[in-house]
Design a protein around this motif. Structure first.
Motif, PDB file in Angstrom:
ATOM      1  N   PHE A  52       0.841  -0.993  -0.075  1.00 18.22           N
ATOM      2  CA  PHE A  52       0.085   0.094   0.106  1.00 18.22           C
ATOM      3  C   PHE A  52       0.832   1.360  -0.037  1.00 18.22           C
ATOM      4  N   ARG A  53       0.263   2.378  -0.381  1.00 20.03           N
ATOM      5  CA  ARG A  53       0.935   3.605  -0.245  1.00 20.03           C
ATOM      6  C   ARG A  53      -0.123   4.788   0.007  1.00 20.03           C
ATOM      7  N   GLU A  54       0.357   5.763   0.716  1.00 23.17           N
ATOM      8  CA  GLU A  54      -0.561   6.801   0.992  1.00 23.17           C
ATOM      9  C   GLU A  54       0.200   8.172   0.514  1.00 23.17           C
ATOM     10  N   TYR A  55      -0.715   9.115   0.265  1.00 20.46           N
ATOM     11  CA  TYR A  55      -0.328  10.421  -0.110  1.00 20.46           C
ATOM     12  C   TYR A  55      -1.514  11.446   0.340  1.00 20.46           C
ATOM     13  N   LEU A  56      -1.199  12.577   0.651  1.00 16.03           N
ATOM     14  CA  LEU A  56      -2.010  13.835   0.840  1.00 16.03           C
ATOM     15  C   LEU A  56      -2.067  14.769  -0.343  1.00 16.03           C
ATOM     16  N   LEU A  57      -3.256  15.110  -0.908  1.00 17.29           N
ATOM     17  CA  LEU A  57      -3.134  16.109  -2.061  1.00 17.29           C
ATOM     18  C   LEU A  57      -3.869  17.200  -1.569  1.00 17.29           C
ATOM     19  N   LYS A  58      -3.341  18.431  -1.568  1.00 14.29           N
ATOM     20  CA  LYS A  58      -4.054  19.642  -1.277  1.00 14.29           C
ATOM     21  C   LYS A  58      -4.139  20.567  -2.456  1.00 14.29           C
ATOM     22  N   PRO A  59      -5.329  21.408  -2.678  1.00 16.10           N
ATOM     23  CA  PRO A  59      -5.690  22.113  -3.506  1.00 16.10           C
ATOM     24  C   PRO A  59      -4.281  23.020  -3.827  1.00 16.10           C
ATOM     25  N   GLY A  60      -4.269  23.364  -5.210  1.00 17.34           N
ATOM     26  CA  GLY A  60      -2.822  23.970  -5.790  1.00 17.34           C
ATOM     27  C   GLY A  60      -3.319  25.271  -6.060  1.00 17.34           C
ATOM     28  N   PRO A  61      -2.580  26.163  -6.679  1.00 24.25           N
ATOM     29  CA  PRO A  61      -2.934  27.497  -6.870  1.00 24.25           C
ATOM     30  C   PRO A  61      -4.060  27.469  -7.983  1.00 24.25           C
ATOM     31  N   GLU A  62      -4.301  26.613  -8.676  1.00 21.10           N
ATOM     32  CA  GLU A  62      -5.370  26.623  -9.962  1.00 21.10           C
ATOM     33  C   GLU A  62      -6.118  25.246  -9.830  1.00 21.10           C
ATOM     34  N   PRO A  63      -7.493  25.209  -9.913  1.00 21.10           N
ATOM     35  CA  PRO A  63      -8.114  24.206  -9.529  1.00 21.10           C
ATOM     36  C   PRO A  63      -8.026  23.040 -10.302  1.00 21.10           C
ATOM     37  N   ASP A  64      -7.026  23.145 -11.397  1.00 22.32           N
ATOM     38  CA  ASP A  64      -6.901  22.147 -12.169  1.00 22.32           C
ATOM     39  C   ASP A  64      -5.383  21.548 -11.749  1.00 22.32           C
ATOM     40  N   SER A  65      -5.154  21.856 -10.578  1.00 15.86           N
ATOM     41  CA  SER A  65      -3.703  21.175 -10.013  1.00 15.86           C
ATOM     42  C   SER A  65      -4.040  20.910  -8.593  1.00 15.86           C
ATOM     43  N   MET A  66      -3.127  19.980  -8.057  1.00 17.64           N
ATOM     44  CA  MET A  66      -2.971  19.833  -6.730  1.00 17.64           C
ATOM     45  C   MET A  66      -1.738  19.442  -6.274  1.00 17.64           C
ATOM     46  N   ASP A  67      -1.569  20.061  -5.131  1.00 13.12           N
ATOM     47  CA  ASP A  67       0.090  19.572  -4.472  1.00 13.12           C
ATOM     48  C   ASP A  67       0.021  18.357  -3.717  1.00 13.12           C
ATOM     49  N   VAL A  68       0.914  17.390  -4.035  1.00 11.67           N
ATOM     50  CA  VAL A  68       0.829  16.025  -3.459  1.00 11.67           C
ATOM     51  C   VAL A  68       2.019  16.050  -2.203  1.00 11.67           C
ATOM     52  N   PHE A  69       1.582  15.329  -1.234  1.00 12.25           N
ATOM     53  CA  PHE A  69       2.562  15.460  -0.047  1.00 12.25           C
ATOM     54  C   PHE A  69       2.572  14.083   0.603  1.00 12.25           C
ATOM     55  N   PHE A  70       4.002  13.731   0.968  1.00 11.49           N
ATOM     56  CA  PHE A  70       4.129  12.468   1.828  1.00 11.49           C
ATOM     57  C   PHE A  70       3.115  12.480   3.018  1.00 11.49           C
ATOM     58  N   PRO A  71       2.718  11.497   3.482  1.00 11.74           N
ATOM     59  CA  PRO A  71       1.846  11.230   4.813  1.00 11.74           C
ATOM     60  C   PRO A  71       2.339  12.162   5.867  1.00 11.74           C
ATOM     61  N   ASP A  72       3.923  12.401   5.993  1.00 12.98           N
ATOM     62  CA  ASP A  72       4.140  13.238   7.098  1.00 12.98           C
ATOM     63  C   ASP A  72       4.167  14.650   6.844  1.00 12.98           C
ATOM     64  N   GLY A  73       3.847  14.958   5.673  1.00 11.07           N
ATOM     65  CA  GLY A  73       3.645  16.528   5.383  1.00 11.07           C
ATOM     66  C   GLY A  73       4.641  17.042   4.446  1.00 11.07           C
ATOM     67  N   ARG A  74       5.651  16.287   4.186  1.00  9.02           N
ATOM     68  CA  ARG A  74       6.735  16.719   3.059  1.00  9.02           C
ATOM     69  C   ARG A  74       6.343  16.619   1.965  1.00  9.02           C
ATOM     70  N   PRO A  75       6.642  17.913   1.041  1.00 13.37           N
ATOM     71  CA  PRO A  75       6.130  18.077  -0.286  1.00 13.37           C
ATOM     72  C   PRO A  75       6.576  16.950  -1.017  1.00 13.37           C
ATOM     73  N   PHE A  76       5.883  16.534  -2.156  1.00 10.69           N
ATOM     74  CA  PHE A  76       6.295  15.564  -2.981  1.00 10.69           C
ATOM     75  C   PHE A  76       6.424  16.073  -4.501  1.00 10.69           C
ATOM     76  N   HIS A  77       5.131  16.400  -5.030  1.00  9.71           N
ATOM     77  CA  HIS A  77       5.152  16.987  -6.371  1.00  9.71           C
ATOM     78  C   HIS A  77       3.845  17.585  -6.462  1.00  9.71           C
ATOM     79  N   VAL A  78       3.553  18.335  -7.808  1.00 13.65           N
ATOM     80  CA  VAL A  78       2.651  18.879  -8.227  1.00 13.65           C
ATOM     81  C   VAL A  78       1.693  18.072  -9.415  1.00 13.65           C
ATOM     82  N   MET A  79       0.685  17.556  -8.962  1.00 14.63           N
ATOM     83  CA  MET A  79      -0.297  16.968 -10.145  1.00 14.63           C
ATOM     84  C   MET A  79      -1.213  17.800 -10.771  1.00 14.63           C
ATOM     85  N   SER A  80      -1.105  17.595 -12.346  1.00 11.45           N
ATOM     86  CA  SER A  80      -2.015  18.280 -13.197  1.00 11.45           C
ATOM     87  C   SER A  80      -2.072  17.599 -14.490  1.00 11.45           C
TER      88      SER A  80
END
Length: 152
Positions: free
Chosen positions: A67-95
């Protein structure tokens, strides 16, 4: 060919359950494996989504649950999301937006490059190309939405 545009509301598009098929290639050794399972994007804190994938990893030396887990938070635009590791470290931008569907992450000592491809209202893919002194991997994931009432 699909002439529709990628979703403007990425969060709304992702919400729900998806079947995932992933191929894994270790280019250094030529070893190949697979991961098959289900990805769930569920309501998360701060208007984001929680990502959880569960399935079976098959590698020549090991087969078992993964299994794998991530947190996604709204990015600056609605067509993107910021992806974080479970511990809150930034990972990458999804779009899926043109010019924004690629990103990279440096994980000492290797570079991780991701490319997202929107394939329609119920399918998308992403590829991780990992290069560096420790790893030389290609991970290709294809996701298909699980429709309500259908089994995973």
């Amino acid at each position: 060919m699909n002439h529709q545009q990628p979703p403007q509301d990425l969060r709304g598009y992702l919400a729900g359950a998806w079947n995932v098929e992933r191929t894994l290639l270790d280019r250094a050794s030529g070893t190949r494996g697979t991961f098959t399972g289900v990805v769930r994007y569920t309501e998360g804190p701060d208007g984001g989504l929680q990502y959880r994938e569960d399935g079976t990893m098959r590698w020549p030396t090991h087969t078992g649950a993964a299994f794998r887990e991530y947190l996604l938070k709204p990015g600056p635009e609605p067509d993107s999301m910021d992806v974080f590791f479970p511990d809150g470290r930034p990972f990458h931008v999804m779009s899926f937006a043109e010019q924004a569907n690629q990103d990279k992450h440096w994980c000492d000592p290797d570079d991780y490059y991701v490319n997202y491809t929107w394939e329609g209202p119920d399918a998308f893919s992403f590829t991780w190309d990992v290069r560096g002194p420790a790893k030389d991997l290609l991970l290709e994931s294809h996701l298909v939405r699980i429709k309500a009432g259908r089994q995973a």
